[in-house]
Write a protein that holds these residues in place. Structure first.
Motif, PDB file in Angstrom:
ATOM      1  N   TYR A  98       0.824  -1.214   0.000  1.00  0.00           N
ATOM      2  CA  TYR A  98       0.000   0.000   0.000  1.00  0.00           C
ATOM      3  C   TYR A  98       0.855   1.259   0.000  1.00  0.00           C
ATOM      4  O   TYR A  98       0.499   2.269  -0.623  1.00  0.00           O
ATOM      5  N   LEU A  99       1.974   1.229   0.699  1.00  0.00           N
ATOM      6  CA  LEU A  99       2.876   2.374   0.664  1.00  0.00           C
ATOM      7  C   LEU A  99       3.434   2.574  -0.740  1.00  0.00           C
ATOM      8  O   LEU A  99       3.509   3.718  -1.242  1.00  0.00           O
ATOM      9  N   LEU A 100       3.810   1.486  -1.409  1.00  0.00           N
ATOM     10  CA  LEU A 100       4.326   1.598  -2.781  1.00  0.00           C
ATOM     11  C   LEU A 100       3.247   2.108  -3.734  1.00  0.00           C
ATOM     12  O   LEU A 100       3.522   2.936  -4.617  1.00  0.00           O
ATOM     13  N   LEU A 101       2.027   1.626  -3.571  1.00  0.00           N
ATOM     14  CA  LEU A 101       0.932   2.086  -4.430  1.00  0.00           C
ATOM     15  C   LEU A 101       0.665   3.575  -4.223  1.00  0.00           C
ATOM     16  O   LEU A 101       0.468   4.324  -5.190  1.00  0.00           O
ATOM     17  N   ALA A 102       0.642   4.007  -2.974  1.00  0.00           N
ATOM     18  CA  ALA A 102       0.373   5.413  -2.679  1.00  0.00           C
ATOM     19  C   ALA A 102       1.490   6.313  -3.212  1.00  0.00           C
ATOM     20  O   ALA A 102       1.229   7.370  -3.803  1.00  0.00           O
ATOM     21  N   LYS A 103       2.719   5.891  -3.018  1.00  0.00           N
ATOM     22  CA  LYS A 103       3.844   6.685  -3.533  1.00  0.00           C
ATOM     23  C   LYS A 103       3.833   6.722  -5.058  1.00  0.00           C
ATOM     24  O   LYS A 103       4.152   7.750  -5.673  1.00  0.00           O
ATOM     25  N   GLY A 104       3.459   5.586  -5.680  1.00  0.00           N
ATOM     26  CA  GLY A 104       3.380   5.551  -7.133  1.00  0.00           C
ATOM     27  C   GLY A 104       2.334   6.520  -7.677  1.00  0.00           C
ATOM     28  O   GLY A 104       2.523   7.141  -8.730  1.00  0.00           O
ATOM     29  N   LEU A 105       1.221   6.660  -6.969  1.00  0.00           N
ATOM     30  CA  LEU A 105       0.189   7.608  -7.388  1.00  0.00           C
ATOM     31  C   LEU A 105       0.717   9.038  -7.381  1.00  0.00           C
ATOM     32  O   LEU A 105       0.390   9.849  -8.262  1.00  0.00           O
ATOM     33  N   ALA A 124      -4.482  -4.095 -11.050  1.00  0.00           N
ATOM     34  CA  ALA A 124      -5.754  -4.218 -10.332  1.00  0.00           C
ATOM     35  C   ALA A 124      -5.648  -5.243  -9.208  1.00  0.00           C
ATOM     36  O   ALA A 124      -6.654  -5.807  -8.796  1.00  0.00           O
ATOM     37  N   LEU A 125      -4.434  -5.452  -8.727  1.00  0.00           N
ATOM     38  CA  LEU A 125      -4.235  -6.438  -7.664  1.00  0.00           C
ATOM     39  C   LEU A 125      -4.871  -5.960  -6.360  1.00  0.00           C
ATOM     40  O   LEU A 125      -5.487  -6.738  -5.639  1.00  0.00           O
ATOM     41  N   PHE A 126      -4.704  -4.675  -6.063  1.00  0.00           N
ATOM     42  CA  PHE A 126      -5.267  -4.097  -4.848  1.00  0.00           C
ATOM     43  C   PHE A 126      -6.394  -3.137  -5.210  1.00  0.00           C
ATOM     44  O   PHE A 126      -6.214  -2.251  -6.046  1.00  0.00           O
ATOM     45  N   PRO A 127      -7.575  -3.282  -4.597  1.00  0.00           N
ATOM     46  CA  PRO A 127      -8.651  -2.312  -4.819  1.00  0.00           C
ATOM     47  C   PRO A 127      -8.209  -0.927  -4.357  1.00  0.00           C
ATOM     48  O   PRO A 127      -7.336  -0.808  -3.485  1.00  0.00           O
ATOM     49  N   PRO A 128      -8.793   0.139  -4.887  1.00  0.00           N
ATOM     50  CA  PRO A 128      -8.134   1.438  -4.823  1.00  0.00           C
ATOM     51  C   PRO A 128      -8.400   2.326  -3.620  1.00  0.00           C
ATOM     52  O   PRO A 128      -7.614   3.233  -3.358  1.00  0.00           O
ATOM     53  N   PHE A 129      -9.485   2.147  -2.883  1.00  0.00           N
ATOM     54  CA  PHE A 129      -9.903   3.209  -1.963  1.00  0.00           C
ATOM     55  C   PHE A 129      -8.857   3.516  -0.895  1.00  0.00           C
ATOM     56  O   PHE A 129      -8.490   4.680  -0.681  1.00  0.00           O
ATOM     57  N   TYR A 130      -8.366   2.493  -0.194  1.00  0.00           N
ATOM     58  CA  TYR A 130      -7.395   2.769   0.860  1.00  0.00           C
ATOM     59  C   TYR A 130      -6.112   3.356   0.289  1.00  0.00           C
ATOM     60  O   TYR A 130      -5.512   4.259   0.889  1.00  0.00           O
ATOM     61  N   SER A 131      -5.689   2.874  -0.871  1.00  0.00           N
ATOM     62  CA  SER A 131      -4.465   3.407  -1.491  1.00  0.00           C
ATOM     63  C   SER A 131      -4.601   4.890  -1.800  1.00  0.00           C
ATOM     64  O   SER A 131      -3.665   5.677  -1.562  1.00  0.00           O
ATOM     65  N   PHE A 132      -5.754   5.293  -2.345  1.00  0.00           N
ATOM     66  CA  PHE A 132      -5.967   6.706  -2.658  1.00  0.00           C
ATOM     67  C   PHE A 132      -6.053   7.542  -1.386  1.00  0.00           C
ATOM     68  O   PHE A 132      -5.558   8.683  -1.346  1.00  0.00           O
ATOM     69  N   LEU A 133      -6.690   7.000  -0.352  1.00  0.00           N
ATOM     70  CA  LEU A 133      -6.746   7.709   0.931  1.00  0.00           C
ATOM     71  C   LEU A 133      -5.352   7.897   1.502  1.00  0.00           C
ATOM     72  O   LEU A 133      -4.984   8.984   1.969  1.00  0.00           O
ATOM     73  N   LEU A 134      -4.545   6.840   1.458  1.00  0.00           N
ATOM     74  CA  LEU A 134      -3.179   6.915   1.956  1.00  0.00           C
ATOM     75  C   LEU A 134      -2.344   7.890   1.142  1.00  0.00           C
ATOM     76  O   LEU A 134      -1.528   8.645   1.692  1.00  0.00           O
ATOM     77  N   ALA A 135      -2.539   7.894  -0.175  1.00  0.00           N
ATOM     78  CA  ALA A 135      -1.794   8.828  -1.028  1.00  0.00           C
ATOM     79  C   ALA A 135      -2.158  10.271  -0.704  1.00  0.00           C
ATOM     80  O   ALA A 135      -1.279  11.142  -0.639  1.00  0.00           O
ATOM     81  N   GLY A 136      -3.436  10.542  -0.508  1.00  0.00           N
ATOM     82  CA  GLY A 136      -3.853  11.899  -0.152  1.00  0.00           C
ATOM     83  C   GLY A 136      -3.271  12.339   1.172  1.00  0.00           C
ATOM     84  O   GLY A 136      -2.811  13.487   1.323  1.00  0.00           O
ATOM     85  N   TRP A 137      -3.278  11.424   2.144  1.00  0.00           N
ATOM     86  CA  TRP A 137      -2.695  11.740   3.439  1.00  0.00           C
ATOM     87  C   TRP A 137      -1.184  11.932   3.314  1.00  0.00           C
ATOM     88  O   TRP A 137      -0.614  12.880   3.860  1.00  0.00           O
ATOM     89  N   GLY A 138      -0.528  11.032   2.587  1.00  0.00           N
ATOM     90  CA  GLY A 138       0.922  11.115   2.441  1.00  0.00           C
ATOM     91  C   GLY A 138       1.379  12.350   1.687  1.00  0.00           C
ATOM     92  O   GLY A 138       2.484  12.849   1.925  1.00  0.00           O
ATOM     93  N   ALA A 139       0.554  12.847   0.781  1.00  0.00           N
ATOM     94  CA  ALA A 139       0.911  14.063   0.044  1.00  0.00           C
ATOM     95  C   ALA A 139       1.052  15.254   0.981  1.00  0.00           C
ATOM     96  O   ALA A 139       1.790  16.199   0.696  1.00  0.00           O
TER      97      ALA A 139
END
Length: 466
Positions: A98-105, A124-139
């Protein structure tokens, strides 16, 4: 109106909880043999009991500002202490992915991850909602352990507020307050708080769904939005839990007419489909086929069903490595189905074992700490085992007793919700990859049930369903 279904649900829930409690007790010698027992382990367990007992006054009355500040300080201190276990350590599996997905976004503006065991870049291995939430927070705050801890704590605080609301709705506000405190300091929750894990978000969305069904005001599309949006977000977080939105409605169908419930469900389904539509379109444009939520279904089925399966993640067959994402999922799923058809007896035994082990044992947080890089020393991790496992067994035991010992006003409805969670696990969960984290969403409901056994009845206020 729900009395008879609640009584029937209570019999089933009590029987399952009793079996799981006995399995947890029977597993204790083996766990202690594996990890060992020390004075430090006993001390940590007693310290946790002392922290948990701070919530006892919440059973009787709302906390004063002074007590609330004290509880907040204790919760912060405990969570920071658990976060120290993960500082400068990398976690394998989902937290790292999830960290890699968020950073990739944020860096590449694309959603996907290279999966070394599958040998390819999967979109499409991981569904998107948590990854997008984490990316927004990490930004905004970055991706340090402290930042992820703050996000996890914010989600858990949202869950805590919903537990309090659900307790109030069920006619036992004291139980809601005490259960909320216990959830905030519950061992499995503490282990996950500093990691990029989606289980806390799942618990939040599931409680929101339960409240949405209970608080229907029969205003058509307003109810549909309250049910459909969290249902869709849950499906886009943990696809295997998607049926729970419908199961809650079915278990509570006697609270209103069947026609009204079905109409609300159909409207909510329309809202949910609308929310998920962008993900479907995106997947169609990439793969040229319909991928509703995730491409991991086949792999998850194989992880849960093969000669060496335990329910937890394991490396997939090497000869499939490098296949395209969709083809890989179909092929590995076919291998799992071939094994099931050829070994029906072993399949049944494995399924029962997975359910008992995942729901009756609580050692995953310890195992994950030891698997980190650099690993936490095994002796130190072992000192946390009694706290992790015995609190879970105690919750199962207390919940078993609570079904019959003290029937608070909303116990029947709460048992229906717990029964829906059990049906979800048995019909849509245990057949696939199935470990302790996959049943974590039931914890808030069991905490409410156990706390309701000792919380005083409400003498006034809106009556709750029975």
């Amino acid at each position: 109106m729900t009395r008879a279904p609640g009584r029937f649900a209570g019999i089933g829930v009590q029987a399952v909880l009793a079996v799981l409690c006995l399995y947890g007790l029977a597993s204790l010698p083996g766990l202690l043999g594996q990890w060992g027992l020390s004075f430090a382990a006993i001390g940590i367990l007693l310290l946790w009991v002392a922290v948990a007992s701070l919530g006892l006054p919440l059973l009787r009355a709302e906390p004063s500002r002074r007590r609330l500040a004290m509880l907040a300080g204790v919760a912060i201190a405990v969570r920071l202490a658990f976060a120290l276990l993960s500082v400068h350590r990398g976690s394998n599996g989902d937290p790292n992915a999830y960290l890699l997905l968020a950073k990739g976004l944020l860096i590449r503006d694309e959603y996907g991850i290279y999966e070394p065991f599958f040998g390819g870049y999967w979109r499409a291995l991981f569904p998107p909602f948590y990854s997008f939430l984490l990316a927004g927070w990490g930004a905004i705050t970055g991706f340090s352990t402290l930042s992820v801890l703050f996000l996890g704590t914010a989600i858990d605080l949202g869950t805590v507020s919903l537990i309090v609301r659900l307790g109030r709705r069920l006619g036992n506000e004291g139980a809601g307050r005490a259960a909320a405190w216990l959830y905030l300091v519950w061992p499995s929750v503490l282990f996950s708080a500093p990691l990029a894990q989606k289980e806390g978000l799942c618990a939040f969305l599931i409680l929101a769904l339960a409240l949405a069904w209970l608080n229907r005001d029969h205003r058509g599309w307003r109810d549909a939005i309250k049910i459909g949006v969290p249902a869709a977000l849950l499906a886009l977080t943990q696809p295997g839990l998607a049926p729970l939105a419908a199961l809650f409605g079915l278990c509570l169908i006697r609270r209103a007419s069947a026609l009204s419930t079905m109409a609300a469900g159909l409207r909510a389904l329309c809202v949910a489909l609308l929310v998920m539509l962008p993900w479907w379109i995106r997947n169609w444009l990439i793969f040229g086929v319909f991928v509703p939520l995730t491409s991991a279904g086949g792999a998850s089925l194989w992880i849960g069903n093969n000669p060496d399966a335990t329910g937890n993640w394991m490396p997939p067959p090497e000869h499939l490595r490098g296949l395209p994402e969709i083809a890989y999922g179909k092929r590995i799923g076919a291998i799992a189905m071939e094994w099931i058809k050829a070994n029906p007896g072993a399949f049944v035994r494995l399924t029962i074992t997975k359910f008992l082990r995942a729901c009756g044992v609580a050692s995953f947080g310890i195992t994950r700490l030891v698997a980190m890089q650099p690993p936490l020393p095994a002796a130190f991790a072992a000192a946390l085992l009694p706290m992790s496992h015995l609190t879970h067994v105690a919750l199962l035991g207390a919940s078993t007793v609570a079904v019959r010992v003290r029937c608070t006003p909303g116990t029947g409805t709460l048992l229906l919700l717990i029964a829906a969670c059990g049906v979800q696990l048995l019909l849509f969960g245990v057949w696939f990859e199935f470990g302790e984290r996959h049943r974590e969403f039931v914890t808030p409901f069991l905490l409410l049930l156990a706390c309701g056994m000792i919380a005083p009845r409400l003498e006034s206020g809106e009556s709750a369903p029975s």
